[in-house]
Design a protein around this motif. Sequence first.
Motif, PDB file in Angstrom:
ATOM      1  N   LYS A  92       0.362  -1.852   0.458  1.00  0.00           N
ATOM      2  CA  LYS A  92      -0.039  -0.247   0.504  1.00  0.00           C
ATOM      3  C   LYS A  92       1.409   1.681  -0.001  1.00  0.00           C
ATOM      4  O   LYS A  92       0.530   2.373   0.121  1.00  0.00           O
ATOM      5  CB  LYS A  92      -0.815   0.253   1.116  1.00  0.00           C
ATOM      6  CG  LYS A  92      -2.240  -1.064   1.554  1.00  0.00           C
ATOM      7  CD  LYS A  92      -2.888  -1.032   2.278  1.00  0.00           C
ATOM      8  CE  LYS A  92      -3.523  -2.373   2.566  1.00  0.00           C
ATOM      9  NZ  LYS A  92      -4.610  -2.017   4.017  1.00  0.00           N
ATOM     10  N   PHE A  93       2.580   0.829   0.439  1.00  0.00           N
ATOM     11  CA  PHE A  93       3.730   2.366   0.378  1.00  0.00           C
ATOM     12  C   PHE A  93       2.984   2.773  -1.083  1.00  0.00           C
ATOM     13  O   PHE A  93       3.836   4.666  -1.157  1.00  0.00           O
ATOM     14  CB  PHE A  93       4.053   2.022   0.357  1.00  0.00           C
ATOM     15  CG  PHE A  93       4.638   0.674   1.783  1.00  0.00           C
ATOM     16  CD1 PHE A  93       4.433   1.587   2.512  1.00  0.00           C
ATOM     17  CD2 PHE A  93       5.052  -0.707   2.165  1.00  0.00           C
ATOM     18  CE1 PHE A  93       4.416   1.753   4.313  1.00  0.00           C
ATOM     19  CE2 PHE A  93       5.079  -0.705   3.083  1.00  0.00           C
ATOM     20  CZ  PHE A  93       4.354  -0.008   4.683  1.00  0.00           C
ATOM     21  N   LEU A  94       3.322   2.298  -2.354  1.00  0.00           N
ATOM     22  CA  LEU A  94       3.272   2.942  -3.718  1.00  0.00           C
ATOM     23  C   LEU A  94       1.588   3.450  -3.797  1.00  0.00           C
ATOM     24  O   LEU A  94       0.318   2.750  -4.514  1.00  0.00           O
ATOM     25  CB  LEU A  94       3.530   2.328  -4.694  1.00  0.00           C
ATOM     26  CG  LEU A  94       5.165   1.492  -4.257  1.00  0.00           C
ATOM     27  CD1 LEU A  94       5.959   0.988  -5.756  1.00  0.00           C
ATOM     28  CD2 LEU A  94       5.941   3.173  -4.182  1.00  0.00           C
ATOM     29  N   PRO A  95       1.284   4.727  -4.902  1.00  0.00           N
ATOM     30  CA  PRO A  95       0.038   4.966  -5.874  1.00  0.00           C
ATOM     31  C   PRO A  95      -0.084   3.984  -6.817  1.00  0.00           C
ATOM     32  O   PRO A  95       1.197   3.712  -7.028  1.00  0.00           O
ATOM     33  CB  PRO A  95       0.508   6.801  -5.438  1.00  0.00           C
ATOM     34  CG  PRO A  95       1.981   6.143  -5.854  1.00  0.00           C
ATOM     35  CD  PRO A  95       2.811   5.781  -4.999  1.00  0.00           C
ATOM     36  N   GLN A  96      -1.411   3.870  -6.623  1.00  0.00           N
ATOM     37  CA  GLN A  96      -1.561   3.029  -8.049  1.00  0.00           C
ATOM     38  C   GLN A  96      -0.733   3.437  -9.649  1.00  0.00           C
ATOM     39  O   GLN A  96       0.036   2.898 -10.338  1.00  0.00           O
ATOM     40  CB  GLN A  96      -2.869   3.213  -8.566  1.00  0.00           C
ATOM     41  CG  GLN A  96      -3.333   1.708  -9.482  1.00  0.00           C
ATOM     42  CD  GLN A  96      -2.723   0.205  -9.476  1.00  0.00           C
ATOM     43  OE1 GLN A  96      -3.036  -0.244  -7.873  1.00  0.00           O
ATOM     44  NE2 GLN A  96      -2.479   0.114 -10.012  1.00  0.00           N
TER      45      GLN A  96
END
Length: 593
Positions: free
Chosen positions: A389-393
């Motif tokens: 969940k650390f990275l944006p899509q």
Amino acid sequence: MCGILGTTYLNITGEKMKIALKEIVRRGPDNQDIVKNKFVYFGHTRLSILDLEQRSNQPFSYKHQDRNILVTFNGEIYNYLIIKEDLIKKGYLFNTNSDTEVVCAAYCEYGLDCFDFFEGMWAVAINEGSDLVLSRDRLGKKPLYYSHIQNESVFFGSSLKSVSILSGQDKLNPEGIELYFALGFIPKHYSIIENISKIEPGNIYHFEIKDEACSLLSVSKSKFKEKGSLGKLSVKKIIYASVEKRLQSDVPVTTLMSGGMDSTIVTSILNKLKPKVEAYFVDFKDKRLSEKKWADYLAARNGIKLNRFLMPSEDLNIAFKDYYSVYEEPFADYSGIPSIAIFKEVSKKYKVVLTGDGGDELFYGYPHYYKKTILYLFFNILKRFRDTKFLPQSVKTIVNGSKNEFESNYLKNHGILTPFATSIINKNFNDCIKKSKSFLKGVIEYDRDFYNWPEKYLVKVDRSSMFSAVEVRSPFMDENLIGKINKIPTIFLFTPYSSKLFLKLVFFKTFGLKYFTASKKGFTPPIDKLRDTNFREEDFLELKLYLKINCPNVYKQIKKYEYRKLRKDKILFDRFFFFNEWKNSLKDNSLNN
């Protein structure tokens, strides 16, 4: 600056030639003519800028000894006087003061190598006996479409519509549609019509005509031959020289100036060379979109007379109605709308305009250069976190694959990429990276050769200006300057902490210390109302059915798309919005499927 067309099919009717010529009459309202000989049928519409006399009208015939040349030429050769002087020493005679006659004589002397000597912009057709030569300038400033199926006749012109009329080709090209939805424009040699292609920048096509059948003898590439000591000068002096050489004109010259750096540099230099120059500044009522603060500051600092054109919404509406009379192919650039309006305003007093186009691609001015570099540099590290969940899509999409898929995955965030479009984009991107031996320089080269310049920004500038019979000259897109910048180490040019710091320091007197706090805005018009009223949910659903029939590969990618979600992404929304407008324009032009 003009419009050109022609064919080797001599049985074509004069009426059809006139109809095709009418499509480019706005490019050259000062004179129109058609000439036929034993091998070709040439047409021309003239915008008179150099040697305003009738003797320089085209199609232009030139004789030297026992040789006869017929040419139809669109462009400006900025170093034509230097070339002319050399040719006079070789025994060539001239009856005009135009660069067109120099093009003819240079072809007589050097053959296909003549294009290596030209500095400028051009699309030209040359006929001598059974030879037909088509050439386009190395940066792709001027348009040149052609149709040639196997060994049949050749049809060519400045306008896709003109070539469609002459050749009878009007079937939609699914590959063009796929590339459009990936990029927002149609790149390289592709067009929206099957069997009609663009001649790519710098290419020279040499045909042999035999009984109206044509065989393609060769496709070669012109190479810029730098002459003299200009390349040894400083960047500042080369820019000054670049502006000065673009002042050759027998009609008045003006500039477009925003609150940005590139257009201000061009205008301030022009103001020194021709004091009291009048510059046009385009403004919008919405203060969030206005650059008035910096434009006023820079104009006052440099003693520039600024003609502020406050663009009313009705001008945008009128320009939008003309959008595909101007651009002809699907083209998703919202700044193309006000561009049409501003050149219409400028044309009331001027035929020649200097702009700051090209500066961002030379001096690393776009934010995406920094963004792409960071993503590429930390690609393998980011890839490890793609399932967290650390990275944006958007970042997950980019690292979801190999580095060889970097560009196509980057574009997937706002585009529709079919397997075909993906392969074309990745090949061009990776070739530029490999050729440049540096990721950052490769990205710049990619923007110049494929993404930003030839079929995107230069299309916007050329089509919107020539629709109102205005010629645009861009000093930053000078091949001497490009060569000079290519030799400067990246560390001096790439300064993300202060955009284009190199230019701010070189032209410190122009900008002053206060300008170091300025931020780049871009040319963003208030077109939300146009989007809302011209592309509703019912239009979207109808367009999906249209694509299902005409481009199944794109339809497969979008069949589950919902209008409500599409509205959240303006870049992607505009792909559909502008394509739908193009589709609707087919009802009123020759490109009807």
